[in-house]
Structure formats: C-alpha cells, structure tokens
Design an enzyme around this catalytic site. Sequence first.
Site, PDB file in Angstrom:
ATOM      1  N   GLY A 165     -11.911  12.896  -4.902  1.00 38.26           N
ATOM      2  CA  GLY A 165     -11.483  13.766  -3.794  1.00 38.26           C
ATOM      3  C   GLY A 165     -11.254  12.913  -2.583  1.00 38.26           C
ATOM      4  CG  LEU A 189      -7.457  14.225  -3.527  1.00 35.44           C
ATOM      5  CD1 LEU A 189      -6.558  15.134  -4.368  1.00 35.44           C
ATOM      6  CD2 LEU A 189      -8.002  13.050  -4.615  1.00 35.44           C
ATOM      7  CG  HIS A 191      -6.572   9.694  -4.814  1.00 32.42           C
ATOM      8  ND1 HIS A 191      -6.940   9.759  -3.363  1.00 32.42           N
ATOM      9  CD2 HIS A 191      -7.642   9.281  -5.642  1.00 32.42           C
ATOM     10  CE1 HIS A 191      -8.277   9.270  -3.463  1.00 32.42           C
ATOM     11  NE2 HIS A 191      -8.704   8.902  -4.574  1.00 32.42           N
ATOM     12  N   GLY A 199      -6.090   3.629 -11.329  1.00 34.61           N
ATOM     13  CA  GLY A 199      -5.578   2.658 -10.067  1.00 34.61           C
ATOM     14  C   GLY A 199      -5.822   1.283 -10.253  1.00 34.61           C
ATOM     15  CD  GLN A 200      -4.161  -3.899 -10.968  1.00 35.86           C
ATOM     16  OE1 GLN A 200      -3.947  -3.886 -12.145  1.00 35.86           O
ATOM     17  NE2 GLN A 200      -4.568  -5.158 -10.683  1.00 35.86           N
ATOM     18  CD  GLN A 203     -13.041   3.142 -11.315  1.00 33.15           C
ATOM     19  OE1 GLN A 203     -14.146   3.284 -10.750  1.00 33.15           O
ATOM     20  NE2 GLN A 203     -12.002   3.633 -10.820  1.00 33.15           N
ATOM     21  CB  SER A 262     -11.146   8.081   0.662  1.00 35.58           C
ATOM     22  OG  SER A 262     -12.034   7.342  -0.271  1.00 35.58           O
TER      23      SER A 262
HETATM   24  P1  AMP Z   1     -11.618   7.506  -6.349  1.00 35.29           P
HETATM   25  O1  AMP Z   1     -11.272   8.827  -5.723  1.00 35.29           O
HETATM   26  O2  AMP Z   1     -11.699   6.517  -5.268  1.00 35.29           O
HETATM   27  O3  AMP Z   1     -12.619   7.197  -7.447  1.00 35.29           O
HETATM   28  O4  AMP Z   1     -10.343   7.013  -6.907  1.00 35.29           O
HETATM   29  C1  AMP Z   1      -9.468   7.761  -7.826  1.00 35.29           C
HETATM   30  C2  AMP Z   1      -8.490   7.002  -8.579  1.00 35.29           C
HETATM   31  O5  AMP Z   1      -7.473   6.594  -7.466  1.00 35.29           O
HETATM   32  C3  AMP Z   1      -9.041   5.529  -9.359  1.00 35.29           C
HETATM   33  O6  AMP Z   1      -8.479   5.334 -10.388  1.00 35.29           O
HETATM   34  C4  AMP Z   1      -8.504   4.672  -8.192  1.00 35.29           C
HETATM   35  O7  AMP Z   1      -8.253   3.222  -8.561  1.00 35.29           O
HETATM   36  C5  AMP Z   1      -7.201   5.173  -7.771  1.00 35.29           C
HETATM   37  N1  AMP Z   1      -6.771   4.870  -6.420  1.00 35.29           N
HETATM   38  C6  AMP Z   1      -7.422   4.720  -5.192  1.00 35.29           C
HETATM   39  N2  AMP Z   1      -6.613   4.379  -4.289  1.00 35.29           N
HETATM   40  C7  AMP Z   1      -5.525   3.886  -4.921  1.00 35.29           C
HETATM   41  C8  AMP Z   1      -4.287   3.365  -4.572  1.00 35.29           C
HETATM   42  N3  AMP Z   1      -4.173   2.895  -3.231  1.00 35.29           N
HETATM   43  N4  AMP Z   1      -3.081   3.241  -5.182  1.00 35.29           N
HETATM   44  C9  AMP Z   1      -3.246   3.559  -6.471  1.00 35.29           C
HETATM   45  N5  AMP Z   1      -4.624   4.166  -7.009  1.00 35.29           N
HETATM   46  C10 AMP Z   1      -5.439   4.214  -6.004  1.00 35.29           C
END
Ligand code: AMP
Length: 280
Positions: A31, A33, A37, A149-150, A155, A188
């Site tokens: 979240g 977001l 995301h 996400g890269q 991860q 975030s």
């Molecule tokens: P999180 O909510 O931080 O656990 O992230 C959820 C997913 O979003 C993970 O697969 C992250 O790698 C991806 N993500 C976070 N920030 C970015 C970004 N700036 N660009 C692409 N994917 C992202």
Amino acid sequence: MFVFKKVSDLTNYLDQARATGKEIGFVPTMGALHQGHIALIDAAAAGTDLVVCSIFVNPAQFNEPEDLKKYPRPIEQDLALLEAAGCAAVFLPSIEEVYPAGLPVIADLDIGYLDTVLEGSARPGHFQGVVAVVRRLLSIVQPGKLYLGQKDVQQCMVIKQLVAVEHIPVDLEVVPTRREADGLAMSSRNTRLTEPQRVIAGVIYQCLVSIQVKQHTLPFSVVQKECTELLEKKGFKVDYLLLADAGTLELLADFDAGREMVAVVAVYLGEVRLIDNLVL
Ligand code: AMP
C-alpha cells in the site's frame, strides 16, 4: 473493482475467472501506492486478463516494530489509484487471514548468499518475512504471472529462488523502475524527505548513471570513490555503493565486460534510507 478481505471470497471470485479462461496477473504491495506501483499494475493489465493487487503491510518483514507502526496506510487513496489504473480486484486481508497459524518465526527457505549481502545483511530476517508472505499470497491467488519491481532487485532474486525451489507454477515479470523527473526512484519513503532533502535526492540516480557511463573508461574503485565523495558532500550517508553480477548479485571488484552487471546503492538522507539500482 472488487475489494476482498477474506481468502474464501477472493478464491471464489478467482476460481470463476479461471474457469472462463482468464489469466490472472498479481501485484503484491504494502500500500501507500504511488506511480511506481502503478507501473506494475499497467504491466499486469497489458500482460494478463485480470489484475489482482494485494495491499498487506507484512509484519514478518519489518526489522523495527516502530517502522511497522508508522507505515502509512492511506487506503481510500490507494483504492482510488487502483481503480483508475484498471485493477479488477484488491485483496485487503487481516493479519489472521494471511497467517492463520500465527506469524512465522523461523527462516525456512535457504536463500543462501542472498540473505548475507546488501539488503540481506542490512535487514536480518527481512527476506524470510518476504518469502513467507509471497508464498502464502501466491498459494491464495494462484496467478499466471507475478509482477515485481526492479527497484527491489534483491527481492526479485529471492522470489525467483522461492518459485524455482518450490516449483510454483507462475511466471515472474520484473518491471523497470519508475522514476521522478530528476531520476529519483519512486518510493513511499520519498514523502518522508524534507524539501531540501528531496531536492538533492536526484543525485543518487546521477551516481548510478555516472557508473554506467564510465564503465568502459575507469576502474570501478575510482568511480565508486567519486560518487561516494559527491554523495557525502551533498549530505548523504552512504550505506553501500557496489557493483554486482546482475544475475546473482555476486559482488564484483571491478567492471567485467563479459557479464551483465548492476550498480546497487543504499543511502541515508537523515533518517530515511533509500535504495536504488541500475543495470549497466
Ligand atoms: P512495496 O509496496 O514497497 O512492497 O512494493 C510493492 C512492489 O512495487 C514491489 O515489487 C516493488 O519492487 C515495486 N515498486 C516499488 N517502487 C517501484 C518503482 N519506483 N518502480 C517500479 N516498481 C516499484
């Protein structure tokens, strides 16, 4: 857009979708977001028939109880963003739905080296918490494709290992990092930066690009020193700025034209820890 809180309601819905031949694309998140995301939602919408996003702040992957407590939960705003992006269903489970037997306490997947370097050593137990939640969410959603996400390259590798070791029938899709205009990777955590910190935060990406540009002309140690000095002069505390094999994250002492490489960085701006990476 459907919002499900119970595993049984979500699985009933997904069973019906699967019965009509729909391929499910799954985007797990915690979240708060942002457009990073949404890059994953966009990729899932383009690559599958039905997009499911989960929002679950996973206690098992936090090192500091205080961080878990403070993690932002702007749920109404998140749902509006997901709806606008064309997400079909959101899973918003309670902790009990995800961990009916209680929180996992022991590491149970051997991710070896990945647990010992970079984010693995900086955040002990973190990846085991990630493994626990992703394994459980995959068993509930059973997607054809999983979108990660890269930005969180380590991860991605951990989950790739989970999928391979446990023979989970899902294709992993790694989505390029979405960035702000100055190159700062969307996160975030960026909202926790003060205005002057936010102004200088673009230097992280400048450093990654300079490593990319200079890989054929200078030794890595020279570029690493230049970048570290620049970051420190601007007020960052550098946790690491390293070069690794892009397929294994094995750390490299110098550029190696025979391999695909990734530059990885973690810095502090005040209390805020930011990570980023660039495949060279
Ligand atoms: P999180 O909510 O931080 O656990 O992230 C959820 C997913 O979003 C993970 O697969 C992250 O790698 C991806 N993500 C976070 N920030 C970015 C970004 N700036 N660009 C692409 N994917 C992202």
